[in-house]
Design a protein around this motif. Structure first.
Motif, mmCIF file in Angstrom:
data_model
loop_
_atom_site.group_PDB
_atom_site.id
_atom_site.type_symbol
_atom_site.label_atom_id
_atom_site.label_comp_id
_atom_site.label_asym_id
_atom_site.label_seq_id
_atom_site.Cartn_x
_atom_site.Cartn_y
_atom_site.Cartn_z
ATOM 1 N N ILE A 1 0.886 -1.171 0.040
ATOM 2 C CA ILE A 1 0.110 0.438 0.446
ATOM 3 C C ILE A 1 0.817 1.230 0.000
ATOM 4 O O ILE A 1 0.689 2.404 -0.982
ATOM 5 N N THR A 2 1.568 0.897 0.666
ATOM 6 C CA THR A 2 3.106 2.082 1.197
ATOM 7 C C THR A 2 3.524 2.722 -1.037
ATOM 8 O O THR A 2 3.268 3.446 -0.934
ATOM 9 N N GLU A 3 3.842 1.332 -1.193
ATOM 10 C CA GLU A 3 4.743 1.566 -2.847
ATOM 11 C C GLU A 3 3.635 2.390 -3.743
ATOM 12 O O GLU A 3 3.123 2.963 -4.216
ATOM 13 N N ASP A 4 1.969 1.493 -3.484
ATOM 14 C CA ASP A 4 1.044 1.992 -4.240
ATOM 15 C C ASP A 4 0.525 3.080 -4.422
ATOM 16 O O ASP A 4 0.215 3.886 -5.508
ATOM 17 N N TYR A 5 0.481 3.735 -2.961
ATOM 18 C CA TYR A 5 -0.486 5.504 -2.842
ATOM 19 C C TYR A 5 0.820 6.619 -2.487
ATOM 20 O O TYR A 5 0.192 7.759 -2.315
ATOM 21 N N ALA A 6 2.032 5.856 -2.815
ATOM 22 C CA ALA A 6 3.227 6.665 -1.970
ATOM 23 C C ALA A 6 2.825 8.747 -2.547
ATOM 24 O O ALA A 6 2.795 9.646 -1.872
ATOM 25 N N ASP A 7 2.217 8.795 -4.055
ATOM 26 C CA ASP A 7 2.667 10.144 -4.939
ATOM 27 C C ASP A 7 0.936 10.475 -4.045
ATOM 28 O O ASP A 7 0.295 11.875 -4.553
ATOM 29 N N ASP A 8 -0.507 9.409 -3.469
ATOM 30 C CA ASP A 8 -1.015 10.628 -3.025
ATOM 31 C C ASP A 8 -2.012 9.674 -2.754
ATOM 32 O O ASP A 8 -2.999 8.155 -2.783
ATOM 33 N N PRO A 9 -1.070 9.444 -1.108
ATOM 34 C CA PRO A 9 -1.832 8.813 0.028
ATOM 35 C C PRO A 9 -3.783 8.435 0.150
ATOM 36 O O PRO A 9 -4.199 9.373 -0.049
ATOM 37 N N LYS B 1 1.433 -0.065 9.789
ATOM 38 C CA LYS B 1 2.375 -0.525 9.181
ATOM 39 C C LYS B 1 2.493 -0.141 7.435
ATOM 40 O O LYS B 1 3.039 -0.109 6.389
ATOM 41 N N ILE B 2 1.343 1.093 7.154
ATOM 42 C CA ILE B 2 1.340 2.062 6.035
ATOM 43 C C ILE B 2 2.333 3.198 6.688
ATOM 44 O O ILE B 2 1.921 3.786 7.706
ATOM 45 N N ASP B 3 3.320 3.159 5.542
ATOM 46 C CA ASP B 3 3.991 4.158 5.776
ATOM 47 C C ASP B 3 3.946 5.706 5.496
ATOM 48 O O ASP B 3 4.716 6.255 4.068
ATOM 49 N N LEU B 4 2.975 5.794 5.410
ATOM 50 C CA LEU B 4 2.466 7.558 4.448
ATOM 51 C C LEU B 4 1.362 8.105 6.089
ATOM 52 O O LEU B 4 0.980 7.685 6.651
ATOM 53 N N ASP B 5 1.814 9.453 4.939
ATOM 54 C CA ASP B 5 0.775 10.084 6.679
ATOM 55 C C ASP B 5 -1.024 9.990 5.979
ATOM 56 O O ASP B 5 -1.883 10.508 5.123
ATOM 57 N N SER C 1 -15.208 12.590 -2.769
ATOM 58 C CA SER C 1 -15.017 13.285 -3.585
ATOM 59 C C SER C 1 -13.990 13.354 -4.113
ATOM 60 O O SER C 1 -12.572 14.365 -3.273
ATOM 61 N N ASP C 2 -13.132 13.353 -4.854
ATOM 62 C CA ASP C 2 -11.725 13.059 -5.565
ATOM 63 C C ASP C 2 -10.798 12.979 -4.455
ATOM 64 O O ASP C 2 -9.898 13.571 -5.041
ATOM 65 N N ARG C 3 -11.089 12.361 -3.928
ATOM 66 C CA ARG C 3 -9.565 11.252 -3.153
ATOM 67 C C ARG C 3 -9.834 10.142 -3.424
ATOM 68 O O ARG C 3 -10.414 9.715 -4.478
ATOM 69 N N ARG C 4 -8.761 9.394 -2.970
ATOM 70 C CA ARG C 4 -8.799 7.722 -3.719
ATOM 71 C C ARG C 4 -8.790 7.363 -2.225
ATOM 72 O O ARG C 4 -8.917 7.703 -0.786
ATOM 73 N N VAL C 5 -9.665 6.517 -1.536
ATOM 74 C CA VAL C 5 -10.407 5.662 -1.132
ATOM 75 C C VAL C 5 -9.334 4.364 -0.915
ATOM 76 O O VAL C 5 -10.439 4.175 -2.167
ATOM 77 N N LEU C 6 -9.503 3.409 0.429
ATOM 78 C CA LEU C 6 -9.139 2.650 0.027
ATOM 79 C C LEU C 6 -9.916 1.863 1.633
ATOM 80 O O LEU C 6 -9.914 2.717 2.335
ATOM 81 N N ILE C 7 -10.866 0.731 1.310
ATOM 82 C CA ILE C 7 -11.540 0.370 1.940
ATOM 83 C C ILE C 7 -11.170 -1.206 2.154
ATOM 84 O O ILE C 7 -10.930 -1.427 2.149
ATOM 85 N N ARG D 1 -20.142 9.260 -5.423
ATOM 86 C CA ARG D 1 -19.704 10.115 -4.221
ATOM 87 C C ARG D 1 -18.702 10.960 -4.907
ATOM 88 O O ARG D 1 -18.278 11.468 -4.543
ATOM 89 N N GLY D 2 -18.182 10.044 -5.969
ATOM 90 C CA GLY D 2 -16.943 10.674 -6.892
ATOM 91 C C GLY D 2 -16.304 10.866 -6.518
ATOM 92 O O GLY D 2 -14.899 11.893 -6.265
ATOM 93 N N PRO D 3 -15.053 9.665 -6.243
ATOM 94 C CA PRO D 3 -13.685 10.218 -5.221
ATOM 95 C C PRO D 3 -12.475 9.362 -6.700
ATOM 96 O O PRO D 3 -13.281 9.253 -7.609
ATOM 97 N N LYS D 4 -11.933 9.675 -6.444
ATOM 98 C CA LYS D 4 -10.168 9.036 -7.976
ATOM 99 C C LYS D 4 -10.470 8.068 -7.487
ATOM 100 O O LYS D 4 -10.731 7.134 -8.755
ATOM 101 N N SER D 5 -10.783 7.472 -6.716
ATOM 102 C CA SER D 5 -10.331 5.745 -7.126
ATOM 103 C C SER D 5 -11.455 5.342 -5.396
ATOM 104 O O SER D 5 -11.352 5.861 -4.688
ATOM 105 N N VAL D 6 -11.610 4.385 -5.474
ATOM 106 C CA VAL D 6 -11.642 2.919 -4.907
ATOM 107 C C VAL D 6 -11.842 1.793 -4.660
ATOM 108 O O VAL D 6 -11.705 0.676 -5.143
ATOM 109 N N ASP D 7 -10.316 1.495 -4.193
ATOM 110 C CA ASP D 7 -10.012 0.250 -3.745
ATOM 111 C C ASP D 7 -10.707 -0.324 -2.782
ATOM 112 O O ASP D 7 -10.899 0.394 -1.566
#
Length: 183
Positions: free
Chosen positions: A30-38, A58-62, A94-100, A121-127
């Motif tokens: 997850i840290t690698e995949d979302y490094a540019d946009d947590p 265990k995710i090294d992102l904010d 809206s316009d956010r990356r969402v990780l359920i 609800r208009g997110p960038k992505s939902v995973d």
């Protein structure tokens, strides 16, 4: 908490060490995949509380976190397929990356509904990230980006998973004895 299995547990499926190691691996990905946009982590209450707490560390992102509570179970052992929102998100996605973040995916019916609801609800992505998945119980196909463990189609408890609101605090995932939930 004792490492001796609870008297209602038929067998331990995943011990605490295996769970934490797999969450560490998922957190690294997850840290690698979302490094540019947590992402905004969305935990599904109540079961995902343990997974969300441990995985987020265990995710090294904010990362931001929010919670939803949806219900389709009642006190039974099978999904009813009828979903109710008990607690909605506090954040605008809206316009956010969402990780359920889920504890378990079995039939997939509740998650399919939740994905459609959040995507509207208009997110960038939902995973989706889940600790456990029961492929043999699936009634709908769900694309899950991060899977901790595929498990057999048995009724499991512990590490956030419950039967009739009990057993969530067990530090492992165990198979519940049938005698507990069958008359």
């Amino acid at each position: 908490m004792s490492t001796t299995p609870h008297q209602d547990v038929q067998r331990v499926l995943l011990d605490e060490r295996a769970i934490q190691e797999r969450l560490r691996e998922m957190g690294s990905r997850i840290t690698e995949d979302y490094a540019d946009d947590p992402p905004l982590l969305v935990g599904v209450l109540k079961g995902a509380a343990f997974v969300m707490a441990d995985l987020s560390r265990k995710i090294d992102l904010d990362v931001d976190m929010d919670w939803m509570a949806v219900s389709s179970y009642g006190s039974g052992t099978k999904s009813s397929g009828v979903v109710r929102i008990l607690k909605d998100l506090g954040a605008d996605i809206s316009d956010r990356r969402v990780l359920i973040v889920e504890d378990i995916i079995d039939s997939g019916l509740t998650l399919k509904w939740l994905l459609a609801n959040l995507r509207s609800r208009g997110p960038k992505s939902v995973d989706v990230a889940t600790l456990l998945r029961k492929p043999d119980a699936a009634r709908v196909e769900i694309d899950v980006k991060y899977v901790g463990f595929d498990i057999p189609n048995e009724f499991v408890i512990g590490y956030g998973l419950d039967y009739d609101e009990s057993y969530r605090n067990l530090p492992y995932v165990g198979v519940l004895k049938r005698s507990v939930y069958e008359d």
